[in-house]
Design a protein around this motif. Structure first.
Motif, mmCIF file in Angstrom:
data_model
loop_
_atom_site.group_PDB
_atom_site.id
_atom_site.type_symbol
_atom_site.label_atom_id
_atom_site.label_comp_id
_atom_site.label_asym_id
_atom_site.label_seq_id
_atom_site.Cartn_x
_atom_site.Cartn_y
_atom_site.Cartn_z
ATOM 1 N N VAL A 104 19.535 20.491 51.040
ATOM 2 C CA VAL A 104 20.427 19.381 51.353
ATOM 3 C C VAL A 104 20.287 18.335 50.244
ATOM 4 C CG1 VAL A 104 20.960 17.581 53.038
ATOM 5 C CG2 VAL A 104 20.208 19.827 53.815
ATOM 6 N N LEU B 258 20.390 14.696 49.143
ATOM 7 C CA LEU B 258 20.287 13.415 49.849
ATOM 8 C C LEU B 258 20.806 12.244 49.026
ATOM 9 C CD1 LEU B 258 16.772 14.050 51.391
ATOM 10 C CD2 LEU B 258 18.981 14.201 52.539
ATOM 11 N N GLU B 259 21.128 12.514 47.761
ATOM 12 C CA GLU B 259 21.610 11.431 46.901
ATOM 13 C C GLU B 259 23.134 11.409 46.921
ATOM 14 O OE1 GLU B 259 20.417 12.008 42.865
ATOM 15 O OE2 GLU B 259 21.660 10.325 42.174
ATOM 16 N N PRO B 260 23.726 10.340 47.464
ATOM 17 C CA PRO B 260 25.190 10.325 47.530
ATOM 18 C C PRO B 260 25.820 10.232 46.141
ATOM 19 C CG PRO B 260 24.252 8.324 48.516
ATOM 20 C CD PRO B 260 23.107 9.130 48.008
ATOM 21 N N TYR C 21 18.220 15.440 58.567
ATOM 22 C CA TYR C 21 19.397 15.268 57.688
ATOM 23 C C TYR C 21 20.741 15.429 58.416
ATOM 24 C CZ TYR C 21 15.695 16.439 54.331
ATOM 25 O OH TYR C 21 14.524 16.498 53.635
ATOM 26 N N ASN D 221 23.624 7.238 55.641
ATOM 27 C CA ASN D 221 22.908 7.988 54.606
ATOM 28 C C ASN D 221 23.685 9.254 54.262
ATOM 29 O OD1 ASN D 221 20.319 6.377 54.481
ATOM 30 N ND2 ASN D 221 20.409 6.885 56.652
ATOM 31 N N LYS E 90 25.073 12.638 52.722
ATOM 32 C CA LYS E 90 24.355 13.782 52.138
ATOM 33 C C LYS E 90 25.303 14.963 52.036
ATOM 34 C CE LYS E 90 21.609 12.973 55.554
ATOM 35 N NZ LYS E 90 22.388 12.099 56.474
ATOM 36 N N SER E 91 24.917 15.957 51.272
ATOM 37 C CA SER E 91 25.768 17.139 51.108
ATOM 38 C C SER E 91 25.015 18.400 51.479
ATOM 39 C CB SER E 91 26.228 17.286 49.658
ATOM 40 O OG SER E 91 26.799 16.086 49.197
#
Ligand code: SF4
Ligand code: SF4
Lengths: 96, 393
Positions: A12, A14-16, B198, B205, B207-208
């Motif tokens: 995943v 987590l850094e946009p 997540y 927050n 996220k991808s």
């Protein structure tokens, strides 16, 4: 380079907005879009449909393309309604 | 407090779902799983649970919706059988790769072709390398107990992996047995409140999920993923210990039956283990030292523990309720044989295929295998390594 011990669970991210770091414009093949400002009605359909970050918008207004992210797919040109039938985006051959 | 009831395996698992009350269930009906989801659907429409039940057009969509819901941050469950599991195949790997703790009972049924609705293990065996944890269940009580434990195992922060709970179609899913139900409160307390990792719906927050990873990193990602499975047995045992406190029932990585002093042994999964244990009792009464090992945690396969539990035997038969066409042996045999191959002292191994497409596994089949093992232990000679049993010539 990242070692296996640093891999986050499920990969995943987590850094946009980290996709900005990958300049996918290097993939662009034969064609690139050109914006014709006088035909633009500022509908922002091109921004909505562009699969990457190449249509820039500032204060609700469309700006010129950012070719660092443009793959030349032509979706923006296809979707663009333009003004009175005159497209505000045309695809042109890439000059190497 | 427990309540003793007479219910089918599907009814017991549906009741476990009701007690756990997942946030989202996306499912498609398929025999013999249908009764489970049908019963759960009535809990939803009667307002007994607040679960969002998504009715989809296929199992591929069911698993896709489950993946989306789990990534969004919900506790998610579904169930399937046979062709349904086969249709999910592509997305199974995505659920495990994303480390989403989805729980899915797999009501074991034969794969087509020819089409058949009855029990064998070819469905779950086909998905054994998909990265899902697999717990196998001998009877309805074990199916109920494993379903409850599956949520705790899947959601453990050290693993976060999806879990299949396998039990035999019709033989267990549709037969009425005596079951001990927990009070709802006990189950709710045991599984606890769901803690998402997540969640996509945590929009503060962003996220991808699902990045493209090519030659520069894919190998590392897979190595990291393979390491997670090393934590699974520890978590399964920890959860089993807590479960024993509320139930008095002991669970491990596998069940050993009269194995310690045995000279010959049988390895077998699910309901047929029950029949085999009865026959073993008869032989023990006659002084024959025979034992049984019934795997519970089949994925990840606890190689070291199973190898150690079997290495002292003189002869061992692995009974597979699935064939591996074009491969050397049945899938269970392959894992058991691999667990033993590095020991100096190990039994002579044979593989027997039984019960495909719901063919009954009878006491005389177990007795036939035991007689053969006695001969092998005495003479050291093996007539055939792999053979179908209970088949008409
Ligand atoms: S050509 Fe494709 S990538 Fe380039 S701006 Fe248009 S839509 Fe975006
Ligand atoms: S789609 Fe065409 S008209 Fe609309 S904003 Fe983009 S360039 Fe202008």
């Amino acid at each position: 380079m990242m070692g296996w011990k640093e891999i986050p669970p499920g990969m995943v991210i987590l850094e946009p907005g980290s996709a900005l770091k990958v300049k996918t414009g290097s993939w662009r093949a034969a064609y690139r879009p050109r914006w014709i400002e006088e035909n633009c009605i500022q509908c922002l359909l091109c921004w909505l449909y562009c699969p990457d970050n190449s249509v820039k918008v500032k204060d609700g207004k469309r700006e010129d393309f950012d070719f660092d992210y443009c793959k030349g797919c032509g979706i923006c040109a296809l979707e663009c309604p333009g003004k009175k039938g005159n497209k505000a985006i045309v695809m042109e051959e890439e000059v190497k | 407090m427990t309540k003793i009831v007479a219910v089918t395996g599907n009814e017991a698992v549906a009741n476990a779902f009701r007690q756990i009350e997942p946030d989202v269930c996306a499912a498609y009906p398929i025999t013999p799983q249908t009764e489970l989801m049908q019963r759960f659907a009535s809990f939803v429409s009667n307002g007994q649970v607040k679960t969002e039940l998504i009715l989809v057009e296929s199992e591929h969509s069911a698993m896709s919706a489950c993946i989306g819901a789990a990534a969004a941050g919900g506790r998610v469950a579904t169930a399937t059988s046979s062709q349904g599991l086969a249709l999910m195949w592509e997305t199974l790997f995505i659920a495990s790769g994303f480390r989403l703790p989805i729980v899915m009972p797999v009501v074991n049924r034969a794969l087509s072709s020819p089409i058949n609705i009855h029990c064998d293990h070819s469905d779950a065996m086909g998905a054994r390398d998909s990265g899902w944890i697999q717990l196998w269940s001998e009877n309805a009580q074990e199916a109920y107990d494993n379903t409850i434990q599956a949520f705790r195992i899947a959601e453990d922060m050290d693993i976060r992996l999806p879990v299949m709970v396998c039990y035999d179609g019709f033989i267990i899913s549709h037969s009425i047995e005596r079951i001990e139900y927990f009070d709802d409160e006990i189950v709710k307390k045991f599984v606890g409140e769901y803690k998402p990792l997540y969640p996509l719906l945590d929009i503060e927050n962003p996220k991808s999920f699902g990045p493209l990873i090519l030659t520069d990193l894919y190998h590392e990602v897979r190595k990291a993923h393979s390491e997670v499975y090393k934590n699974v047995p520890k978590v399964v045992l920890k959860v089993a210990k807590d479960f024993e406190k509320i139930s008095g029932r002991k669970y491990g990585l596998f069940e050993s039956y009269m194995l310690e002093d045995a000279e010959i042994g049988i390895v077998i999964l699910n309901s047929a283990a029950g029949t085999t244990k009865d026959v073993i009792d008869d032989y023990r009464n006659k002084g024959v030292k025979v034992g049984l090992l019934k795997p519970r945690l089949f994925r990840p396969f606890p190689y070291a523990e199973i190898g150690n539990a079997l290495k002292h035997l003189k002869a061992l038969c692995v009974l597979d309720r699935a064939d591996a066409f074009g491969g050397s042996f049945g899938p269970l045999y392959l894992d058991v044989a691999a667990s033993l191959c590095n020991f100096d002292q190990k039994p002579i191994l044979i593989n027997r295929i039984y019960g495909l497409g719901g063919r009954d596994y009878m006491p005389e089949h177990a007795a036939g295998v035991i007689e053969e093992l006695r001969k092998i232990a005495k003479t050291g000679k093996v007539k055939s390594l792999k053979e179908y049993i209970g088949v008409r010539e």
